[in-house]
Design a protein around this motif. Sequence first.
Motif, short mmCIF file in Angstrom:
data_model
loop_
_atom_site.label_atom_id
_atom_site.label_comp_id
_atom_site.label_asym_id
_atom_site.label_seq_id
_atom_site.Cartn_x
_atom_site.Cartn_y
_atom_site.Cartn_z
N GLU A 139 0.84 -1.20 0.00
CA GLU A 139 0.00 0.00 0.00
C GLU A 139 0.87 1.25 0.00
O GLU A 139 0.63 2.18 -0.77
CB GLU A 139 -0.91 0.02 1.24
N ASP A 140 1.90 1.25 0.87
CA ASP A 140 2.78 2.41 0.98
C ASP A 140 3.53 2.69 -0.32
O ASP A 140 3.58 3.82 -0.79
CB ASP A 140 3.81 2.21 2.11
N ILE A 141 4.11 1.67 -0.89
CA ILE A 141 4.97 1.85 -2.07
C ILE A 141 4.15 2.16 -3.32
O ILE A 141 4.52 3.03 -4.11
CB ILE A 141 5.87 0.63 -2.27
N TYR A 142 3.03 1.49 -3.52
CA TYR A 142 2.25 1.69 -4.73
C TYR A 142 1.21 2.79 -4.59
O TYR A 142 0.62 3.22 -5.58
CB TYR A 142 1.60 0.37 -5.17
N GLY A 143 0.95 3.24 -3.37
CA GLY A 143 0.04 4.36 -3.17
C GLY A 143 -1.43 4.01 -3.31
O GLY A 143 -2.26 4.90 -3.51
N TYR A 144 -1.77 2.78 -3.25
CA TYR A 144 -3.17 2.35 -3.31
C TYR A 144 -3.59 1.82 -1.95
O TYR A 144 -2.80 1.25 -1.22
CB TYR A 144 -3.36 1.19 -4.30
N GLU A 145 -4.86 1.99 -1.63
CA GLU A 145 -5.44 1.33 -0.47
C GLU A 145 -5.74 -0.11 -0.86
O GLU A 145 -6.02 -0.40 -2.03
CB GLU A 145 -6.74 2.03 -0.03
N GLU A 148 -8.80 -0.79 -2.89
CA GLU A 148 -8.77 -0.34 -4.28
C GLU A 148 -8.20 -1.42 -5.21
O GLU A 148 -8.50 -1.41 -6.40
CB GLU A 148 -7.91 0.92 -4.42
N SER A 159 3.22 0.22 -14.93
CA SER A 159 3.11 1.59 -15.44
C SER A 159 2.82 1.59 -16.95
O SER A 159 1.95 2.29 -17.41
CB SER A 159 4.36 2.38 -15.12
#
Length: 169
Positions: A139-145, A148, A159
């Motif tokens: 979650e932290d590294i990819y920025g998703y909850e 989601e 990407s």
Amino acid sequence: IEFFDDRIEVLTGYSKEDLSTRKIKWADIIIGSEAVETAKANVKQALKTDRAYISDYKIRSENGDIVWLEDRGQIVCDENGRIEFIIGSLLDITKRKRALEALHESEEKYRSLFISGPNPTFVIDKETLAISDINPMAEDIYGYEREELIDKPCSILCSIEGEPGGCSG
């Protein structure tokens, strides 16, 4: 309990005679008063439904070992609905219970490692390639909850598909 067959001694260590004469009471070898009450409640519920019951509980054998039993019974009533007798069987399920306990402990250890791991970790369904779980580091590294990403295709993490460092789909 009115009648035991000869194999009861192999199962419990107590003689058929000691149990049949109530020198040893069945309820006294069941471990935990709540287990005794649950077994009684199962029989009462069986009387209200199909007259069959199954109870799991632990007993302490004569030599002190803990034995898990599955107690299956069928209540036989007369034409007026009064209990004539209960027929049943006892099955030693100690190995099954221990295996389930070991599996539960293993799952807890896996879960702990998964959650606290220093690297992003994803659990991917091998048939659908959908994300079924992620750890907090992901979650932290990819920025998703987490919510989601669950049930989304793993390609969502790439990407640019087909590019170096991306997914090939």
